[in-house]
Design an enzyme around this catalytic site. Structure first.
Site, PDB file in Angstrom:
ATOM      1  N   ASN A  12       0.836  -1.097  -0.139  1.00  0.00           N
ATOM      2  CA  ASN A  12       0.022  -0.151  -0.060  1.00  0.00           C
ATOM      3  C   ASN A  12       1.112   1.306  -0.142  1.00  0.00           C
ATOM      4  OD1 ASN A  12      -1.753   2.069   0.404  1.00  0.00           O
ATOM      5  ND2 ASN A  12      -2.601   1.393   2.459  1.00  0.00           N
ATOM      6  N   LYS A  14      -0.011   4.220  -0.217  1.00  0.00           N
ATOM      7  CA  LYS A  14      -0.606   5.385   0.287  1.00  0.00           C
ATOM      8  C   LYS A  14      -0.420   6.674  -0.662  1.00  0.00           C
ATOM      9  CE  LYS A  14      -0.063   3.277   4.809  1.00  0.00           C
ATOM     10  NZ  LYS A  14      -0.350   3.255   6.232  1.00  0.00           N
ATOM     11  N   HIS A  98      -9.389   1.386   4.963  1.00  0.00           N
ATOM     12  CA  HIS A  98      -8.225   1.309   5.513  1.00  0.00           C
ATOM     13  C   HIS A  98      -8.431   2.358   6.829  1.00  0.00           C
ATOM     14  CE1 HIS A  98      -4.210   2.444   6.448  1.00  0.00           C
ATOM     15  NE2 HIS A  98      -3.817   1.465   5.778  1.00  0.00           N
ATOM     16  N   GLU A 100      -6.806   4.731   7.733  1.00  0.00           N
ATOM     17  CA  GLU A 100      -6.678   6.140   7.506  1.00  0.00           C
ATOM     18  C   GLU A 100      -7.931   6.849   6.879  1.00  0.00           C
ATOM     19  OE1 GLU A 100      -2.870   5.416   5.412  1.00  0.00           O
ATOM     20  OE2 GLU A 100      -1.952   4.968   7.470  1.00  0.00           O
ATOM     21  N   GLU A 170      -5.297  -4.815  10.622  1.00  0.00           N
ATOM     22  CA  GLU A 170      -4.399  -3.794  10.984  1.00  0.00           C
ATOM     23  C   GLU A 170      -4.805  -3.215  11.917  1.00  0.00           C
ATOM     24  OE1 GLU A 170      -2.570  -2.579   6.909  1.00  0.00           O
ATOM     25  OE2 GLU A 170      -3.868  -1.103   7.055  1.00  0.00           O
ATOM     26  N   GLY A 176       2.652   2.330  10.724  1.00  0.00           N
ATOM     27  CA  GLY A 176       3.603   3.349  10.840  1.00  0.00           C
ATOM     28  C   GLY A 176       4.532   3.920  11.955  1.00  0.00           C
ATOM     29  N   SER A 216       3.325  -2.251  10.397  1.00  0.00           N
ATOM     30  CA  SER A 216       5.009  -2.369  10.686  1.00  0.00           C
ATOM     31  C   SER A 216       5.637  -3.855   9.998  1.00  0.00           C
ATOM     32  CB  SER A 216       5.424  -1.901  11.855  1.00  0.00           C
ATOM     33  OG  SER A 216       5.140  -0.578  12.199  1.00  0.00           O
TER      34      SER A 216
HETATM   35  P1  13P Z   1       3.276   0.410   7.789  1.00  0.00           P
HETATM   36  O1  13P Z   1       3.403  -0.896   6.973  1.00  0.00           O
HETATM   37  O2  13P Z   1       3.822   1.513   7.297  1.00  0.00           O
HETATM   38  O3  13P Z   1       3.058   0.259   9.124  1.00  0.00           O
HETATM   39  O4  13P Z   1       1.576   0.676   7.200  1.00  0.00           O
HETATM   40  C1  13P Z   1       0.635  -0.248   7.305  1.00  0.00           C
HETATM   41  C2  13P Z   1      -0.529   0.081   6.405  1.00  0.00           C
HETATM   42  O5  13P Z   1      -1.315   0.762   6.906  1.00  0.00           O
HETATM   43  C3  13P Z   1      -0.581  -0.781   5.204  1.00  0.00           C
HETATM   44  O6  13P Z   1      -1.884  -0.630   4.635  1.00  0.00           O
END
Ligand code: 13P
Length: 254
Positions: A12, A14, A98, A100, A170, A176, A216
Protein backbone atom coordinates in the site's frame (compact mmCIF):
# COMPACT_ATOMS: atom_id res chain seq x y z
CA UNK A 1 2.39 -25.63 9.22
CA UNK A 2 1.53 -25.91 5.52
CA UNK A 3 -1.44 -23.70 4.75
CA UNK A 4 -3.65 -24.44 1.78
CA UNK A 5 -4.35 -20.73 1.35
CA UNK A 6 -1.93 -18.93 -0.97
CA UNK A 7 -0.16 -16.01 0.67
CA UNK A 8 -1.09 -12.58 -0.68
CA UNK A 9 1.33 -9.73 -0.01
CA UNK A 10 0.28 -6.25 -1.07
CA UNK A 11 2.15 -2.97 -1.00
CA UNK A 12 0.00 0.00 0.00
CA UNK A 13 1.95 2.97 -1.29
CA UNK A 14 -0.52 5.40 0.34
CA UNK A 15 0.02 8.99 -0.90
CA UNK A 16 3.54 8.33 -2.14
CA UNK A 17 5.18 8.02 -5.58
CA UNK A 18 4.54 9.99 -8.73
CA UNK A 19 3.83 7.95 -11.86
CA UNK A 20 7.51 8.14 -12.83
CA UNK A 21 8.66 7.04 -9.36
CA UNK A 22 6.11 4.25 -9.31
CA UNK A 23 7.30 3.03 -12.68
CA UNK A 24 10.89 2.87 -11.43
CA UNK A 25 9.78 0.94 -8.34
CA UNK A 26 7.82 -1.73 -10.23
CA UNK A 27 10.54 -2.11 -12.83
CA UNK A 28 12.92 -3.02 -9.99
CA UNK A 29 10.34 -5.29 -8.36
CA UNK A 30 9.79 -7.16 -11.62
CA UNK A 31 13.46 -8.07 -11.72
CA UNK A 32 13.66 -8.96 -8.01
CA UNK A 33 10.53 -11.08 -7.97
CA UNK A 34 10.44 -12.62 -11.44
CA UNK A 35 10.70 -16.18 -10.15
CA UNK A 36 8.21 -15.97 -7.29
CA UNK A 37 5.17 -18.17 -7.83
CA UNK A 38 4.29 -19.06 -4.24
CA UNK A 39 2.84 -15.67 -3.31
CA UNK A 40 0.20 -13.43 -4.90
CA UNK A 41 2.05 -10.11 -5.25
CA UNK A 42 0.03 -6.89 -5.42
CA UNK A 43 1.04 -3.22 -5.62
CA UNK A 44 -1.45 -0.46 -4.78
CA UNK A 45 -0.19 2.86 -6.18
CA UNK A 46 -2.11 6.14 -5.99
CA UNK A 47 -4.68 6.60 -8.78
CA UNK A 48 -2.37 8.88 -10.75
CA UNK A 49 0.23 6.11 -11.15
CA UNK A 50 -2.17 3.29 -12.07
CA UNK A 51 -1.89 3.77 -15.83
CA UNK A 52 1.91 3.75 -15.92
CA UNK A 53 2.30 0.91 -13.42
CA UNK A 54 -0.38 -1.15 -15.14
CA UNK A 55 1.52 -1.06 -18.43
CA UNK A 56 4.81 -1.87 -16.74
CA UNK A 57 3.55 -5.02 -14.98
CA UNK A 58 1.77 -6.47 -18.00
CA UNK A 59 2.96 -10.08 -18.46
CA UNK A 60 4.55 -10.15 -15.00
CA UNK A 61 3.60 -11.90 -11.74
CA UNK A 62 2.69 -8.56 -10.11
CA UNK A 63 -0.99 -7.59 -9.91
CA UNK A 64 -2.50 -4.15 -9.54
CA UNK A 65 -4.60 -2.79 -6.69
CA UNK A 66 -6.15 0.60 -5.94
CA UNK A 67 -6.37 2.25 -2.52
CA UNK A 68 -10.03 3.24 -2.61
CA UNK A 69 -13.03 3.51 -4.93
CA UNK A 70 -16.51 4.96 -4.95
CA UNK A 71 -19.57 2.94 -4.04
CA UNK A 72 -21.28 4.51 -7.08
CA UNK A 73 -20.76 3.42 -10.67
CA UNK A 74 -20.87 6.91 -12.23
CA UNK A 75 -22.44 10.34 -11.84
CA UNK A 76 -22.12 13.63 -10.04
CA UNK A 77 -19.55 12.67 -7.40
CA UNK A 78 -16.74 15.18 -7.85
CA UNK A 79 -13.33 13.77 -7.07
CA UNK A 80 -14.46 10.14 -6.90
CA UNK A 81 -13.25 7.15 -8.94
CA UNK A 82 -15.58 4.34 -10.05
CA UNK A 83 -14.86 0.63 -10.35
CA UNK A 84 -15.25 0.77 -14.13
CA UNK A 85 -12.48 3.36 -14.32
CA UNK A 86 -10.17 1.09 -12.35
CA UNK A 87 -11.00 -1.85 -14.61
CA UNK A 88 -9.65 0.12 -17.54
CA UNK A 89 -6.19 -0.26 -15.99
CA UNK A 90 -6.64 -3.95 -15.13
CA UNK A 91 -7.00 -3.26 -11.41
CA UNK A 92 -7.73 -6.60 -9.68
CA UNK A 93 -7.86 -5.51 -6.04
CA UNK A 94 -8.99 -2.48 -4.09
CA UNK A 95 -8.16 -1.59 -0.49
CA UNK A 96 -11.35 -0.57 1.32
CA UNK A 97 -11.86 0.88 4.77
CA UNK A 98 -8.22 1.49 5.57
CA UNK A 99 -7.96 2.97 9.08
CA UNK A 100 -6.60 6.21 7.61
CA UNK A 101 -9.79 6.58 5.55
CA UNK A 102 -11.94 5.56 8.52
CA UNK A 103 -10.18 8.27 10.53
CA UNK A 104 -9.70 11.14 8.06
CA UNK A 105 -12.58 10.57 5.63
CA UNK A 106 -14.93 9.28 8.32
CA UNK A 107 -15.68 6.09 6.37
CA UNK A 108 -18.19 3.88 8.13
CA UNK A 109 -18.67 0.12 8.07
CA UNK A 110 -21.91 0.61 6.13
CA UNK A 111 -20.13 2.64 3.44
CA UNK A 112 -17.32 0.11 3.22
CA UNK A 113 -19.88 -2.68 2.74
CA UNK A 114 -21.43 -0.75 -0.17
CA UNK A 115 -18.02 -0.27 -1.73
CA UNK A 116 -17.21 -3.97 -1.31
CA UNK A 117 -20.41 -4.91 -3.16
CA UNK A 118 -19.59 -2.41 -5.92
CA UNK A 119 -16.09 -3.86 -6.24
CA UNK A 120 -17.41 -7.41 -6.57
CA UNK A 121 -19.96 -6.28 -9.14
CA UNK A 122 -16.97 -5.16 -11.24
CA UNK A 123 -14.96 -8.33 -10.50
CA UNK A 124 -12.44 -6.40 -8.39
CA UNK A 125 -11.46 -8.14 -5.16
CA UNK A 126 -11.79 -5.92 -2.10
CA UNK A 127 -9.14 -5.92 0.59
CA UNK A 128 -11.27 -4.92 3.57
CA UNK A 129 -9.32 -3.47 6.49
CA UNK A 130 -10.25 -3.77 10.16
CA UNK A 131 -8.34 -3.08 13.35
CA UNK A 132 -8.52 -1.58 16.82
CA UNK A 133 -6.85 1.56 18.18
CA UNK A 134 -4.45 1.48 21.11
CA UNK A 135 -7.10 2.89 23.45
CA UNK A 136 -9.53 0.16 22.36
CA UNK A 137 -6.95 -2.58 22.91
CA UNK A 138 -5.94 -1.23 26.30
CA UNK A 139 -9.53 -1.06 27.45
CA UNK A 140 -10.15 -4.67 26.42
CA UNK A 141 -12.36 -3.75 23.45
CA UNK A 142 -10.36 -5.42 20.66
CA UNK A 143 -12.76 -8.30 19.96
CA UNK A 144 -15.82 -6.09 20.24
CA UNK A 145 -14.37 -3.58 17.75
CA UNK A 146 -13.32 -6.31 15.32
CA UNK A 147 -16.73 -7.96 15.62
CA UNK A 148 -18.52 -4.71 14.75
CA UNK A 149 -16.18 -3.85 11.87
CA UNK A 150 -16.23 -7.33 10.33
CA UNK A 151 -20.03 -7.67 10.55
CA UNK A 152 -20.64 -4.15 9.27
CA UNK A 153 -18.05 -4.01 6.50
CA UNK A 154 -19.00 -7.38 5.03
CA UNK A 155 -22.76 -6.99 5.31
CA UNK A 156 -24.65 -8.20 2.26
CA UNK A 157 -21.81 -10.18 0.65
CA UNK A 158 -22.68 -13.63 -0.68
CA UNK A 159 -20.59 -16.63 0.40
CA UNK A 160 -18.89 -16.63 -2.99
CA UNK A 161 -18.09 -12.92 -2.71
CA UNK A 162 -16.76 -13.41 0.82
CA UNK A 163 -14.41 -16.15 -0.35
CA UNK A 164 -13.03 -13.75 -2.93
CA UNK A 165 -12.65 -10.91 -0.45
CA UNK A 166 -9.35 -10.40 1.34
CA UNK A 167 -9.47 -9.24 4.95
CA UNK A 168 -6.64 -7.19 6.42
CA UNK A 169 -6.17 -7.03 10.16
CA UNK A 170 -4.30 -3.80 10.82
CA UNK A 171 -4.08 -2.78 14.47
CA UNK A 172 -4.07 1.02 14.22
CA UNK A 173 -1.35 1.31 16.87
CA UNK A 174 1.01 -0.75 14.70
CA UNK A 175 0.61 1.32 11.52
CA UNK A 176 3.66 3.40 10.68
CA UNK A 177 4.87 3.20 14.28
CA UNK A 178 7.51 0.50 13.97
CA UNK A 179 5.53 -1.31 16.67
CA UNK A 180 4.43 -4.68 15.28
CA UNK A 181 1.82 -6.86 16.92
CA UNK A 182 3.46 -9.83 18.61
CA UNK A 183 2.98 -13.17 16.95
CA UNK A 184 0.53 -14.11 19.72
CA UNK A 185 -1.48 -10.90 19.32
CA UNK A 186 -1.66 -11.28 15.53
CA UNK A 187 -2.61 -14.96 15.63
CA UNK A 188 -5.27 -14.34 18.28
CA UNK A 189 -6.92 -11.55 16.27
CA UNK A 190 -6.74 -13.50 13.01
CA UNK A 191 -8.24 -16.62 14.58
CA UNK A 192 -11.02 -14.49 16.06
CA UNK A 193 -11.80 -12.92 12.67
CA UNK A 194 -11.75 -16.29 10.88
CA UNK A 195 -14.10 -17.79 13.45
CA UNK A 196 -16.45 -14.85 13.01
CA UNK A 197 -16.44 -15.32 9.22
CA UNK A 198 -17.42 -18.94 9.92
CA UNK A 199 -20.36 -17.77 11.99
CA UNK A 200 -21.47 -15.09 9.51
CA UNK A 201 -20.95 -17.20 6.36
CA UNK A 202 -19.90 -20.83 6.81
CA UNK A 203 -16.95 -23.03 7.71
CA UNK A 204 -15.82 -23.53 4.12
CA UNK A 205 -15.72 -19.78 3.52
CA UNK A 206 -13.82 -19.29 6.78
CA UNK A 207 -11.29 -21.96 5.80
CA UNK A 208 -10.73 -20.38 2.38
CA UNK A 209 -10.77 -16.65 3.12
CA UNK A 210 -7.38 -14.99 3.26
CA UNK A 211 -6.57 -12.64 6.13
CA UNK A 212 -3.57 -10.33 5.81
CA UNK A 213 -1.71 -8.75 8.69
CA UNK A 214 -0.70 -5.09 8.38
CA UNK A 215 1.26 -2.78 10.67
CA UNK A 216 5.03 -2.26 10.52
CA UNK A 217 5.68 -5.42 8.51
CA UNK A 218 9.31 -5.57 7.41
CA UNK A 219 11.77 -8.11 6.10
CA UNK A 220 12.93 -8.98 9.62
CA UNK A 221 9.49 -9.89 11.01
CA UNK A 222 7.79 -11.23 7.86
CA UNK A 223 8.83 -14.84 8.27
CA UNK A 224 7.44 -15.17 11.78
CA UNK A 225 4.18 -13.37 10.99
CA UNK A 226 3.56 -15.19 7.70
CA UNK A 227 4.21 -18.51 9.41
CA UNK A 228 1.30 -18.07 11.83
CA UNK A 229 -1.58 -20.50 11.22
CA UNK A 230 -4.22 -17.84 10.47
CA UNK A 231 -2.05 -15.20 8.78
CA UNK A 232 -2.25 -15.46 5.00
CA UNK A 233 -0.29 -12.47 3.84
CA UNK A 234 0.59 -8.90 4.55
CA UNK A 235 -0.54 -5.39 3.74
CA UNK A 236 2.69 -3.41 3.76
CA UNK A 237 2.96 0.36 3.98
CA UNK A 238 6.35 2.00 4.48
CA UNK A 239 8.44 -1.04 3.59
CA UNK A 240 6.69 -1.37 0.21
CA UNK A 241 8.16 1.93 -1.01
CA UNK A 242 11.63 0.50 -1.58
CA UNK A 243 12.11 -2.42 -4.01
CA UNK A 244 14.65 -4.16 -1.79
CA UNK A 245 12.59 -4.15 1.41
CA UNK A 246 9.33 -5.17 -0.32
CA UNK A 247 11.06 -7.94 -2.27
CA UNK A 248 12.76 -9.20 0.90
CA UNK A 249 9.43 -9.36 2.75
CA UNK A 250 8.09 -11.57 -0.03
CA UNK A 251 11.19 -13.75 -0.27
CA UNK A 252 11.35 -14.19 3.51
CA UNK A 253 7.72 -15.30 3.56
CA UNK A 254 8.16 -18.26 1.22
P1 13P B 1 3.15 0.42 7.71
O1 13P B 1 3.64 -0.88 7.08
O2 13P B 1 3.87 1.62 7.20
O3 13P B 1 3.06 0.31 9.18
O4 13P B 1 1.63 0.62 7.17
C1 13P B 1 0.74 -0.42 7.29
C2 13P B 1 -0.48 -0.09 6.52
O5 13P B 1 -1.24 0.79 6.88
C3 13P B 1 -0.72 -0.83 5.27
O6 13P B 1 -1.99 -0.59 4.78
Amino acid sequence: MQKDRKLIIAGNWKMNKTAAEGLALVNDLKLELANVKEVDIVVCPPFTALCEVSRAILNSNIRLGAQNMSEHSSGAYTGEIAAGMLKEFSVRYVILGHSERRQYQKETDALIAKKALAAHAAAIRPIVCVGETLAERESGQTEKVLDTQVRGSLAGLSKQQMEETILAYEPVWAIGTGKTATAAQAQEAHAFIRKLVGTLFDETVARRVRIQYGGSVKASNARELMGLPDVDGALVGGASLEPRSFADIIKNSI
